[in-house]
Design an enzyme around this catalytic site. Structure first.
Site, PDB file in Angstrom:
ATOM      1  N   ASP A  65      34.701  47.813  30.146  1.00  0.00           N
ATOM      2  CA  ASP A  65      33.725  47.900  29.054  1.00  0.00           C
ATOM      3  C   ASP A  65      32.349  48.279  29.615  1.00  0.00           C
ATOM      4  O   ASP A  65      31.405  48.516  28.859  1.00  0.00           O
ATOM      5  CB  ASP A  65      33.687  46.614  28.208  1.00  0.00           C
ATOM      6  CG  ASP A  65      33.314  45.378  29.009  1.00  0.00           C
ATOM      7  OD1 ASP A  65      33.095  45.490  30.235  1.00  0.00           O
ATOM      8  OD2 ASP A  65      33.244  44.288  28.396  1.00  0.00           O
ATOM      9  N   SER A  66      32.267  48.408  30.960  1.00  0.00           N
ATOM     10  CA  SER A  66      31.063  48.965  31.588  1.00  0.00           C
ATOM     11  C   SER A  66      30.869  50.419  31.153  1.00  0.00           C
ATOM     12  O   SER A  66      29.817  51.002  31.415  1.00  0.00           O
ATOM     13  CB  SER A  66      31.166  48.879  33.113  1.00  0.00           C
ATOM     14  OG  SER A  66      32.369  49.455  33.575  1.00  0.00           O
TER      15      SER A  66
ATOM     16  N   ASP B 219      39.922  47.139  29.472  1.00  0.00           N
ATOM     17  CA  ASP B 219      39.174  45.942  29.084  1.00  0.00           C
ATOM     18  C   ASP B 219      39.292  45.683  27.594  1.00  0.00           C
ATOM     19  O   ASP B 219      39.225  46.621  26.784  1.00  0.00           O
ATOM     20  CB  ASP B 219      37.680  46.144  29.389  1.00  0.00           C
ATOM     21  CG  ASP B 219      37.224  45.372  30.607  1.00  0.00           C
ATOM     22  OD1 ASP B 219      37.948  44.468  31.052  1.00  0.00           O
ATOM     23  OD2 ASP B 219      36.133  45.694  31.125  1.00  0.00           O
TER      24      ASP B 219
ATOM     25  N   LYS C  54      42.614  43.630  30.249  1.00  0.00           N
ATOM     26  CA  LYS C  54      41.830  42.623  30.975  1.00  0.00           C
ATOM     27  C   LYS C  54      40.919  41.923  29.982  1.00  0.00           C
ATOM     28  O   LYS C  54      40.351  42.589  29.090  1.00  0.00           O
ATOM     29  CB  LYS C  54      41.001  43.279  32.090  1.00  0.00           C
ATOM     30  CG  LYS C  54      40.073  42.294  32.803  1.00  0.00           C
ATOM     31  CD  LYS C  54      39.491  42.858  34.090  1.00  0.00           C
ATOM     32  CE  LYS C  54      38.258  43.689  33.923  1.00  0.00           C
ATOM     33  NZ  LYS C  54      37.126  43.020  33.227  1.00  0.00           N
TER      34      LYS C  54
ATOM     35  N   GLU D 119      37.957  38.460  29.659  1.00  0.00           N
ATOM     36  CA  GLU D 119      37.079  37.577  30.428  1.00  0.00           C
ATOM     37  C   GLU D 119      37.245  36.121  30.017  1.00  0.00           C
ATOM     38  O   GLU D 119      37.396  35.820  28.834  1.00  0.00           O
ATOM     39  CB  GLU D 119      35.618  38.014  30.222  1.00  0.00           C
ATOM     40  CG  GLU D 119      35.333  39.398  30.762  1.00  0.00           C
ATOM     41  CD  GLU D 119      33.866  39.802  30.626  1.00  0.00           C
ATOM     42  OE1 GLU D 119      33.028  38.972  30.194  1.00  0.00           O
ATOM     43  OE2 GLU D 119      33.559  40.959  30.957  1.00  0.00           O
TER      44      GLU D 119
ATOM     45  N   GLU E 190      34.457  37.862  39.887  1.00  0.00           N
ATOM     46  CA  GLU E 190      33.181  38.596  40.010  1.00  0.00           C
ATOM     47  C   GLU E 190      32.051  37.668  40.450  1.00  0.00           C
ATOM     48  O   GLU E 190      31.848  36.590  39.865  1.00  0.00           O
ATOM     49  CB  GLU E 190      32.840  39.255  38.655  1.00  0.00           C
ATOM     50  CG  GLU E 190      31.518  40.018  38.700  1.00  0.00           C
ATOM     51  CD  GLU E 190      31.314  40.990  37.546  1.00  0.00           C
ATOM     52  OE1 GLU E 190      32.225  41.162  36.721  1.00  0.00           O
ATOM     53  OE2 GLU E 190      30.217  41.571  37.496  1.00  0.00           O
TER      54      GLU E 190
HETATM   55  O1  KIV Z   1      33.760  46.553  32.883  1.00  0.00           O
HETATM   56  C1  KIV Z   1      33.918  46.620  34.116  1.00  0.00           C
HETATM   57  O2  KIV Z   1      33.660  47.647  34.763  1.00  0.00           O
HETATM   58  C2  KIV Z   1      34.417  45.437  34.808  1.00  0.00           C
HETATM   59  C3  KIV Z   1      34.289  45.414  36.310  1.00  0.00           C
HETATM   60  C4  KIV Z   1      32.921  45.000  36.675  1.00  0.00           C
HETATM   61  C5  KIV Z   1      35.318  44.551  36.915  1.00  0.00           C
HETATM   62  O3  KIV Z   1      34.850  44.524  34.184  1.00  0.00           O
END
Ligand code: KIV
Length: 274
Positions: A44-45, A83, A113, A115, A182
């Site tokens: 989600d980055s 994500d 993924k 969190e 992280e």
């Molecule tokens: O969104 C992302 O890029 C991440 C990484 C920092 C692991 O979750």
């Protein structure tokens, strides 16, 4: 070799380090495949890096589906993990399963993924029970940065370190096939890695993890900000600026396009046009 969740587990057993990089588009996915990386994370980055959002919390399910499908079109051998964005799984197990299913069905993700630790264990179980592999993400979880009071190293106090271990064991127990850790002290991440049967993928968590993940904008020096844990493996951002400047100068000087970049036409055809 096609990487799968089983590959991840075998790599941990063999002691072979796992590599993961983020990607948000088809071309980057192809290049990452060519480099032999084990997994791609459509993080989600994408929100901060590619979409100009203020934070990852603005990223929507539609954004993730769109970018995951683009990455899938360029992916061949990497395990493709996508994500789950903010509020796509917090509300209920049912929402979590339906949204994870969208990432698989429409985005062609092979795993998702999300969190959190103990508090999202039931979500992880529900999604894995639905046949979708889940990678957990503990330690600094950027979607909860408002609750943490910013982006801070986690697990430095005894209480924080015990919470990290508890979270790691809870996500493994819930069925996660791997866990991203992280921004935690390296010794703590090593201890967690030794306690788990599933692989740990570290970011800002030292070399003792079973694998590493980096945001490709960071490791190519394309982002404005460089966190302490990032190594810049190439200055791609500066290379791009230099190339854009050279183009601007050559167009203005009339040296681009040159003869070799142009298409010809027979003189007798041209003569008829004057
Ligand atoms: O969104 C992302 O890029 C991440 C990484 C920092 C692991 O979750």
């Amino acid at each position: 070799m096609k990487n799968t969740v089983s590959t991840f587990l075998s790599m941990k057993e063999e002691g072979t380090k796992i590599t993961m990089l983020t990607a948000y588009d088809t071309v980057t996915a192809r290049l990452i495949n060519q480099a032999g990386i084990n997994a791609i994370l459509v993080g989600d980055s994408v929100g901060n890096n590619a979409l100009g959002y203020e934070s990852t919390n603005q990223v929507t399910m539609d954004d993730m589906v769109h970018h995951c499908a683009a990455v899938a079109r360029g992916n061949d051998s990497c395990l493709l993990v996508c994500d789950m964005p903010f509020l796509s799984y917090e509300t209920s197990d049912r929402d979590a399963v339906l949204n994870a299913g969208r990432l698989v069905r429409e985005g062609h993700a092979q795993a998702v993924k999300l969190e959190g630790g103990v508090e999202v264990a039931s979500r992880i179980k529900a999604i894995t029970d639905a046949g979708i592999p889940v990678c957990a993400h503990i330690g600094l979880t950027p979607q909860s940065a408002n609750a943490f009071g910013g982006f801070k190293v986690q697990g430095k106090s005894e209480e924080g370190a015990r919470k990290l271990i508890e979270d790691a064991l809870a996500v493994q127990e819930a069925g996660a096939f791997a866990v991203v850790i992280e921004c935690v002290p390296a010794k703590l991440a090593s201890l967690v890695s030794s306690k788990l049967a599933i692989p740990t993928i570290g970011i800002g968590a030292g070399a003792g993890c079973d694998g590493q993940v980096l945001v490709y904008f960071d490791m190519l020096a394309m982002a404005d900000f460089k966190p302490k844990f990032v190594k810049q493996f190439a200055q791609v951002g500066q290379m791009m600026v230099d190339a854009f400047k050279a183009y601007d100068e050559e167009v203005k000087a009339g040296t681009f396009p040159g003869e070799e970049h142009t298409f010809g036409i027979k003189d007798e055809i041209m003569e008829k046009l004057y």
